[in-house]
Motif scaffolding. Structure first.
Motif, PDB file in Angstrom:
ATOM      1  N   TYR A 379       5.720 -12.604  -1.351  1.00 46.05           N
ATOM      2  CA  TYR A 379       6.272 -12.530  -1.810  1.00 46.05           C
ATOM      3  C   TYR A 379       4.864 -12.081  -3.188  1.00 46.05           C
ATOM      4  O   TYR A 379       4.568 -10.944  -4.060  1.00 46.05           O
ATOM      5  N   ASN A 380       3.980 -12.601  -3.797  1.00 46.45           N
ATOM      6  CA  ASN A 380       3.201 -12.465  -5.126  1.00 46.45           C
ATOM      7  C   ASN A 380       1.744 -12.134  -4.707  1.00 46.45           C
ATOM      8  O   ASN A 380       1.689 -11.520  -5.505  1.00 46.45           O
ATOM      9  N   LYS A 381       1.044 -12.940  -3.342  1.00 44.65           N
ATOM     10  CA  LYS A 381       0.198 -12.009  -3.635  1.00 44.65           C
ATOM     11  C   LYS A 381       0.357 -10.380  -3.046  1.00 44.65           C
ATOM     12  O   LYS A 381      -0.605  -9.778  -3.722  1.00 44.65           O
ATOM     13  N   GLY A 382       1.212 -10.355  -2.605  1.00 49.24           N
ATOM     14  CA  GLY A 382       1.740  -8.845  -2.449  1.00 49.24           C
ATOM     15  C   GLY A 382       2.490  -8.580  -3.906  1.00 49.24           C
ATOM     16  O   GLY A 382       1.636  -7.236  -4.014  1.00 49.24           O
ATOM     17  N   ALA A 383       2.309  -8.486  -4.832  1.00 53.67           N
ATOM     18  CA  ALA A 383       2.974  -7.947  -5.309  1.00 53.67           C
ATOM     19  C   ALA A 383       1.696  -7.836  -6.435  1.00 53.67           C
ATOM     20  O   ALA A 383       1.358  -6.739  -7.509  1.00 53.67           O
ATOM     21  N   VAL A 384       0.497  -8.541  -6.822  1.00 54.76           N
ATOM     22  CA  VAL A 384      -0.629  -8.791  -6.913  1.00 54.76           C
ATOM     23  C   VAL A 384      -1.666  -7.896  -6.305  1.00 54.76           C
ATOM     24  O   VAL A 384      -2.421  -6.653  -7.567  1.00 54.76           O
ATOM     25  N   PHE A 385      -1.484  -7.488  -5.199  1.00 54.03           N
ATOM     26  CA  PHE A 385      -2.152  -6.480  -4.212  1.00 54.03           C
ATOM     27  C   PHE A 385      -1.358  -5.569  -5.293  1.00 54.03           C
ATOM     28  O   PHE A 385      -2.785  -3.992  -5.348  1.00 54.03           O
ATOM     29  N   MET A 386      -0.718  -4.837  -5.314  1.00 55.17           N
ATOM     30  CA  MET A 386       0.359  -3.742  -5.566  1.00 55.17           C
ATOM     31  C   MET A 386      -0.615  -3.396  -6.558  1.00 55.17           C
ATOM     32  O   MET A 386      -0.948  -1.917  -6.967  1.00 55.17           O
ATOM     33  N   SER A 387      -0.436  -4.469  -7.827  1.00 55.81           N
ATOM     34  CA  SER A 387      -1.440  -4.453  -9.134  1.00 55.81           C
ATOM     35  C   SER A 387      -1.930  -4.035  -9.585  1.00 55.81           C
ATOM     36  O   SER A 387      -2.903  -3.271  -9.958  1.00 55.81           O
ATOM     37  N   VAL A 388      -3.768  -4.514  -8.198  1.00 55.75           N
ATOM     38  CA  VAL A 388      -4.753  -3.622  -8.196  1.00 55.75           C
ATOM     39  C   VAL A 388      -5.064  -2.378  -7.621  1.00 55.75           C
ATOM     40  O   VAL A 388      -5.598  -1.744  -7.988  1.00 55.75           O
ATOM     41  N   LEU A 389      -4.278  -2.273  -6.691  1.00 58.28           N
ATOM     42  CA  LEU A 389      -3.837  -0.644  -5.631  1.00 58.28           C
ATOM     43  C   LEU A 389      -3.443   0.329  -6.820  1.00 58.28           C
ATOM     44  O   LEU A 389      -4.653   1.506  -7.429  1.00 58.28           O
ATOM     45  N   ARG A 390      -2.695   0.113  -7.943  1.00 59.46           N
ATOM     46  CA  ARG A 390      -2.804   0.702  -9.149  1.00 59.46           C
ATOM     47  C   ARG A 390      -3.834   1.255 -10.110  1.00 59.46           C
ATOM     48  O   ARG A 390      -4.042   2.147 -11.141  1.00 59.46           O
ATOM     49  N   GLU A 396      -1.331   8.167 -11.935  1.00 59.87           N
ATOM     50  CA  GLU A 396      -0.709   9.136 -11.251  1.00 59.87           C
ATOM     51  C   GLU A 396      -1.071   9.111 -10.105  1.00 59.87           C
ATOM     52  O   GLU A 396       0.128   9.229  -9.132  1.00 59.87           O
ATOM     53  N   ALA A 397      -2.300   9.433  -9.580  1.00 63.17           N
ATOM     54  CA  ALA A 397      -2.277   8.475  -7.855  1.00 63.17           C
ATOM     55  C   ALA A 397      -1.425   8.009  -6.837  1.00 63.17           C
ATOM     56  O   ALA A 397      -0.651   7.986  -6.228  1.00 63.17           O
ATOM     57  N   PHE A 398      -1.852   6.504  -7.963  1.00 64.43           N
ATOM     58  CA  PHE A 398      -0.419   4.882  -7.630  1.00 64.43           C
ATOM     59  C   PHE A 398       0.822   5.821  -7.389  1.00 64.43           C
ATOM     60  O   PHE A 398       1.159   5.277  -6.301  1.00 64.43           O
TER      61      PHE A 398
END
Ligand SMILES: [Zn+2]
Length: 440
Positions: A379-390, A396-398
């Motif tokens: 749940y949580n590392k997954g969410a942080v990863f998405m924010s890093v990817l963003r 726009e690309a994200f």
């Protein structure tokens, strides 16, 4: 295949037969009696909850399609059900209890059929997957505890449920309400195949705010809240739905989405509705920003239900993306501080996995020492990863990448590679290093 190999071994022992003749016989034998494993394509369920006894009486008609040629036995993976009768293509069946379910031995003719129709009569008691209150009932994730399943709870099938209910009871179930609904029977059907764990229903003496012409998408049910209270607590739902539809690039996959407000602390997505405990939602009356449970369960309409992890080790694709999308909704509605607050909570919770020395890549296939550590990662590392990817990809690309991922995979089981390839197709920047470090 195993059956054919065995026959081939048997034939090898027979003397004086040329290899060509053996092979010809083998092919014939396999053509004649290739036993199939079966996949369920559709479940038709007649369900009658007994609110006094806290028991669900069920009849299931399961449509099976031949899959691969591996087995003369198939299993209903529902060990806690009490099965009181079963028929296969109209013939009585002997079902035998095993540790993992109910085994059904097939005759040769049955095992080689392309399609089978199984009818099962059963009872399910209140348990982890089936919760009774005084005047309501709801299902809770463990689908195979209240209906007979073929395969695991990630397998996909269509479903229809006919709920036989006392006078005055209202209901919701997976899919759409059916016009064929009678006085005592309320019928719901879902023609798109969904994962079994998202199947569910709820019924009871509910107040109802029906979908209105001004917003035909949303419907609310509550045990103890009147219409005004339901409208107040779900005030933001239409805006949340608009936000996720825009980010997904795919319209809500159902004509109506029902939110059921129940006593306690339920927070559960089902394919076309959600079950929300008052303890989770009532704080919204004090602080309107306490809307996470509405957003979280609604985000699962796309990320979790429509697009589902192909295996439970990829569960972060359901939950990490959903926790991130909840934060993104809060940023959109309540501002940057609300987004950062949600991400801060995710980082704190991820720390629990680090403290337990169990900070694993997101797609880690092994067991976790506890549910808490698993959630800290998925749940949580997954969410942080998405924010890093963003941040790394840029706005726009994200968001283009997330839309590409959602559109391309609607109705499918996914792995992290599907997310990676959609994101990669939306940016010039090489994402391999990031995905290797966080995910693989
Ligand atoms: Zn969730």
């Amino acid at each position: 295949m195993r059956i054919c190999s065995k026959r081939f071994d048997d034939m090898n022992t027979s003397a004086q037969m040329t290899r060509t003749a053996q092979l010809a016989l083998l092919v014939l034998a396999c053509q004649m009696s290739a036993a199939h494993a079966f996949t369920a394509t559709h479940y038709e369920l007649d369900l009658r909850p007994d609110f006094e006894a806290k028991v669900l009486h069920g009849r299931a008609h399961i449509k099976l399609k031949a899959d691969t040629n591996v087995s003369r036995v198939f299993e209903l993976t529902s060990p806690t059900l009490e099965i009181t009768g079963a028929q296969l293509n109209g013939r009585e069946l002997a079902v035998e209890k095993s540790n993992t379910g109910w085994r059904i031995a097939l005759t040769e003719a049955q095992a080689t059929a392309a399609n089978l129709d199984v009818h099962v009569v059963y009872r399910a008691k209140a348990a982890d997957g089936l919760v009774f209150g005084a005047k309501h009932v709801y299902t809770a994730f463990h689908t195979c505890q209240w209906m007979p399943c073929v395969g695991d709870d990630l397998s996909r099938a269509s479903v229809a449920m006919n709920l036989e209910l006392p006078q005055g009871h209202r209901s919701v179930a997976s899919g759409e309400p059916d016009a064929a609904t009678g006085k005592r029977t309320q019928r719901w059907s879902q023609t798109l195949p969904y994962p079994l764990y998202t199947f569910g229903f709820s019924a009871g003496v509910f107040n109802e705010v029906a979908a209105t012409p001004s917003d035909p998408r949303l419907r609310y049910l509550g045990v103890s809240d009147d219409d005004a209270a339901l409208r107040a607590k779900f005030k933001e739902s239409a805006q949340v739905l608009d936000f996720f539809e825009a980010k997904a690039g795919v319209p809500m996959p159902h004509s109506t989405y029902t939110q059921v407000l129940l006593p306690g602390s339920a927070a559960q997505e089902a394919s076309s509705f959600s079950l929300i405990g008052k303890r989770m939602l009532d704080p919204i009356l004090e602080d309107p920003q306490e809307d996470w449970v509405i957003a979280h369960e609604m985000a699962h309409l796309w990320w979790g239900n429509l697009i589902t992890c192909a295996t439970w080790s990829e569960f972060w694709l359901n939950e990490g993306i959903t926790v991130f999308m909840t934060a993104a909704w809060k940023q959109h509605r309540w501002g940057e501080a609300a987004y950062q607050h949600e991400l801060g909570l995710a980082r704190q919770r991820w720390q629990r996995a680090k403290d337990a020395n169990f900070d694993k890549p997101l797609s880690w296939p092994g067991d976790y020492p506890s549910l808490g550590v698993r959630r800290a990662n998925q749940y949580n590392k997954g969410a942080v990863f998405m924010s890093v990817l963003r941040i790394e990809m840029g706005e726009e690309a994200f968001w283009n990448g997330l839309r590409r991922y959602t559109i391309a995979n609607a109705g499918r089981g996914v792995t992290s590679r599907d997310l990676q390839s959609a994101m990669q197709a939306s940016t010039e920047r090489d994402l391999k290093g990031l995905f290797d470090a966080w995910v693989h």
